[in-house]
Write an enzyme that holds these catalytic residues in place. Structure first.
Site, PDB file in Angstrom:
ATOM      1  N   GLU A 131      -6.499   6.334  -0.866  1.00  0.00           N
ATOM      2  CA  GLU A 131      -6.152   5.225  -0.188  1.00  0.00           C
ATOM      3  C   GLU A 131      -7.161   4.118  -0.821  1.00  0.00           C
ATOM      4  O   GLU A 131      -6.566   3.003  -0.367  1.00  0.00           O
ATOM      5  CB  GLU A 131      -6.983   5.646   1.159  1.00  0.00           C
ATOM      6  CG  GLU A 131      -6.158   6.750   2.090  1.00  0.00           C
ATOM      7  CD  GLU A 131      -4.832   6.227   2.132  1.00  0.00           C
ATOM      8  OE1 GLU A 131      -4.511   5.437   2.433  1.00  0.00           O
ATOM      9  OE2 GLU A 131      -3.839   7.323   1.814  1.00  0.00           O
ATOM     10  N   HIS A 165       1.078  -1.354  -0.009  1.00  0.00           N
ATOM     11  CA  HIS A 165      -0.043  -0.025   0.043  1.00  0.00           C
ATOM     12  C   HIS A 165       0.752   1.261  -0.057  1.00  0.00           C
ATOM     13  O   HIS A 165       0.497   2.029  -0.766  1.00  0.00           O
ATOM     14  CB  HIS A 165      -0.946  -0.049   1.266  1.00  0.00           C
ATOM     15  CG  HIS A 165      -1.740   1.098   1.526  1.00  0.00           C
ATOM     16  ND1 HIS A 165      -3.075   1.226   1.193  1.00  0.00           N
ATOM     17  CD2 HIS A 165      -1.333   2.282   1.983  1.00  0.00           C
ATOM     18  CE1 HIS A 165      -3.473   2.454   1.294  1.00  0.00           C
ATOM     19  NE2 HIS A 165      -2.683   3.188   1.920  1.00  0.00           N
ATOM     20  N   GLU A 166       1.862   1.304   0.858  1.00  0.00           N
ATOM     21  CA  GLU A 166       2.669   2.636   0.959  1.00  0.00           C
ATOM     22  C   GLU A 166       3.663   2.493  -0.326  1.00  0.00           C
ATOM     23  O   GLU A 166       3.836   3.929  -0.792  1.00  0.00           O
ATOM     24  CB  GLU A 166       3.670   2.388   2.328  1.00  0.00           C
ATOM     25  CG  GLU A 166       2.826   2.423   3.445  1.00  0.00           C
ATOM     26  CD  GLU A 166       1.877   3.655   3.498  1.00  0.00           C
ATOM     27  OE1 GLU A 166       2.134   4.569   3.082  1.00  0.00           O
ATOM     28  OE2 GLU A 166       0.642   3.185   4.065  1.00  0.00           O
TER      29      GLU A 166
END
Length: 670
Positions: free
Chosen positions: A260, A174-175
């Site tokens: 996100e 995700h990062e």
């Protein structure tokens, strides 16, 4: 998703940020002015009488308030922006992060470092610095930096100790999505902006404390004073400061929420394992500490985090992150609605403790992604799309992760261990440049001894065989494994290494393609190199970079050609991207004129190209590589190095895959 489209969206969000920032500052100025103006209506005159009625709008007073507020807010934003100039590491340290030693033997830290290394090699970016927020019991993480060259990733102690490897990999994926999509630079700018807006609250609290003590002291001496008015001013500033907080949350929500969702979906695509990221989110929901961050800077950094980092007094509409249940159902539609109470990890795989490649697993059931996500094409096998090599830019998927693990597994443990401390990393870099010819090696050993000392020449010589065993495709990943350690060098040692690379590369009378790549990567990465905050600025377009374009196209044309005719053909194929009239003005440069400094200078100038011109340049270089029927490792390494210099990460590519795709395309075209 097209990498360059993602970069364009990030830039458009930057423009939206400027608009929202201007609106917030305007409202705050008006609010402060109204507070001052109303206060003056009731202020007594020097004779103690009620003040004469004043006009509600007083231009000189408004101008004074506006200038004062612009100075306070602008000064606060400038201060924080300058403080974060060093990039991701500065953000992590501001939030209480501790940088991990690349050679750490702690099992949990070693597991985290291995996951980050795999992700970095798979996506084609320099291995970022890794931090742990030791004082945070919640489960959270973030990535920060100006560019891929100064990026840092961080995780809380709660996340490090309670997430399984699959869950940790999902969070890091995700990062890495934020890194690849160009979100980091926007996030740092947003931190600077928010600090200026929130500064009124800080000042108000200071005035409130000062006014209370000052007022009390005066009353004890004279029975009266202005302490009450000072307290009122402090309260007013705090209230107006919370107006800034409101706008800060609005800005964070505007630039964060949809990103996100995209990063969650990309994480599943990267790992081919929806249970990884959904498991991490379910543990956040079941944890007593949730994802909350205790550090007092969390307010201005809320948009950075993997999950909501602060409790908000505002509506959930202004939350920086979507609700947990919505995020979980997006990646795991079969979720039963229950959360998981996290437990401390008690066992770490042997591969992770030792730092070897191949730790963990990648799920292969259910296809690359369980739910169609717009903008996320399936490239799960890690192959080359029909659109060409450039289509892999900014991508990361399960196939790339498997390839990265294969590459890492081929690098001998002796070389990997050496890369994990500053001294060993220097020796690895030197070993990468050593020749096999005894006469040339003698000259190189002398150069190393004069620049660094005799012991370094011996250490590099001992590492040479391990470096060779890494294979041609392992050289650039091995160099990137060294970067976290090299960043900790003192400037004197870093400068000595930087000055040594050129003579060491030229010791055999020729400079090969990998030397170009290594020279430029070190220039960017070593302490005292380029300023991270100035990276990513936009300068002149490609039409004004003719000499630099000729140097890069020529270097790549000669790299994959056996003779001058082949180089000319490859150069013409690449220059055709400019159009027939402009291409006729470009000239193939003689191979003897393409030294380290000239190619490095060309790469440095190209770093300021606008995104559309970066894409055009890389497409031209791709055409140069694909001009013949075969692609060499050297060609791919230089293409990846150029892409990295332009902040366009490109994953390690299989020469077999590229040549196979090229042959298929040739046959299909007749």
């Amino acid at each position: 998703m097209d990498f360059f489209e993602a970069q364009g969206r990030a830039r458009s969000l930057s423009r939206r940020l400027v608009v929202l920032y201007g609106l917030a500052v305007t409202v705050i100025i008006v609010g402060v002015y109204m507070t001052v103006a109303v206060g003056l209506q009731f202020a007594p005159t020097e004779e103690g009488l009620e003040a004469a009625a004043r006009p509600l709008f007083d231009p000189p007073l408004f101008a004074a308030v506006a200038v004062g507020m612009l100075a306070v807010i602008g000064g606060g934003s400038a201060f924080r922006t300058a403080q974060l100039r060093r990039g991701g590491g500065a953000v992590a340290e501001l939030l209480g992060g501790r940088r991990l030693d690349p050679g750490s033997s702690d099992p949990l830290e070693r597991r985290l470092l291995n996951v980050v290394e795999e992700m970095a090699i798979a996506s084609g970016i320099p291995v970022p610095a890794v931090y742990v927020m030791d004082n945070e019991a919640g489960i959270n993480a973030f990535a920060a930096g100006h560019t891929i060259h100064d990026a840092a990733v961080a995780i809380t102690r709660g996340g490090l100790e309670t997430l399984s490897r699959d869950e940790l990999q999902g969070v890091m994926a995700h990062e890495f999505s934020h890194i690849l999509n160009g979100d980091m630079r926007l996030n740092i700018r947003l931190m600077g902006v928010l600090f200026g807006i929130l500064l009124l609250t800080v000042i108000g609290r200071g005035i409130l404390r000062g006014g209370y003590y000052s007022g009390g002291s005066r009353r004890s001496r004279a029975g009266k004073g202005n302490g009450g008015q000072i307290v009122l001013v402090g309260i007013a500033l705090i209230v107006l400061g919370y107006l800034g907080v409101f706008f800060g949350r609005l800005i964070q929500a505007a630039v964060s929420r949809q990103r996100e969702f995209l990063a969650d979906a990309a994480a599943v695509q990267f790992t081919r394992n929806p249970l990884g990221i959904s498991g991490a989110l379910r543990k956040i929901g079941g944890s007593a500490n949730g994802s909350k961050i205790q550090n007092h800077h969390a307010q201005e950094a809320g948009h950075l985090f993997f999950s909501e980092g602060i409790r908000s007094a505002f509506s959930s509409s202004f939350a920086t992150h979507p609700p947990l249940d919505v995020r979980i159902r997006r990646v795991d539609p079969a979720w039963d609605g229950t959360y998981v109470e996290p437990e401390r990890v008690t066992a770490v795989a042997v591969e992770d403790r030792a730092g070897g490649g191949g730790g963990g697993r990648i799920a292969t059931t259910g296809g690359p992604f369980p739910v169609p996500i717009p903008g996320l094409p399936d490239m799960a096998d890690g192959g080359i799309a029909a659109a060409g090599v450039l289509a892999t830019a900014g991508t990361l998927n399960a196939g790339h992760l498997e390839r990265a693990r294969t590459i890492l597994a081929k690098i001998p443990e002796e070389a990997r261990e050496a890369a994990r401390d500053a001294g060993g990393a220097v020796a690895v870099v030197v070993a990468l440049l050593l020749a096999d010819d005894p006469d040339i090696r003698e000259r190189q050993d002398k150069l190393v001894g004069e620049a660094l000392g005799e012991e370094w020449a011996g250490r590099a010589a001992r590492l040479r065989s391990s470096v060779v065993q890494a294979g041609p495709q392992g050289r650039l990943p091995l160099l990137e494994l060294c970067l976290p350690s090299l960043r900790s060098l003192d400037e004197h040692r870093a400068d000595a290494l930087r000055r040594l690379v050129g003579p060491l590369s030229r010791a055999d009378g020729a400079v090969d393609v990998f030397d170009f790549a290594l020279f430029h990567v070190l220039r960017r990465a070593l302490p005292g190199g380029s300023d991270p905050a100035s990276s990513g600025r936009v300068g002149a377009g490609l039409s004004r970079r003719r000499a630099e374009a000729e140097a890069l196209l020529s270097a790549l044309a000669w790299a994959g050609s056996q003779d001058e005719d082949g180089a000319i053909e490859a150069f013409r194929a690449g220059s055709a991207e400019w159009g027939s009239s402009a291409a006729s003005a470009l000239r193939l440069q003689p191979v003897g004129g393409l030294d380290l400094e000239r190619v490095d200078h060309a790469l440095g100038r190209m770093e300021t190209l606008p995104p559309k011109d970066r894409k055009k340049l890389l497409r031209a270089l791709e055409r140069t590589v694909l001009a013949d029927r075969a692609v060499t490792v050297d060609e791919l390494e230089l293409l990846r190095a150029v892409a990295e210099a332009l902040d366009v990460p490109m994953p390690p590519l299989s020469v077999t895959d590229v040549n196979s795709e090229r042959s298929d395309a040739t046959r299909a075209g007749g």
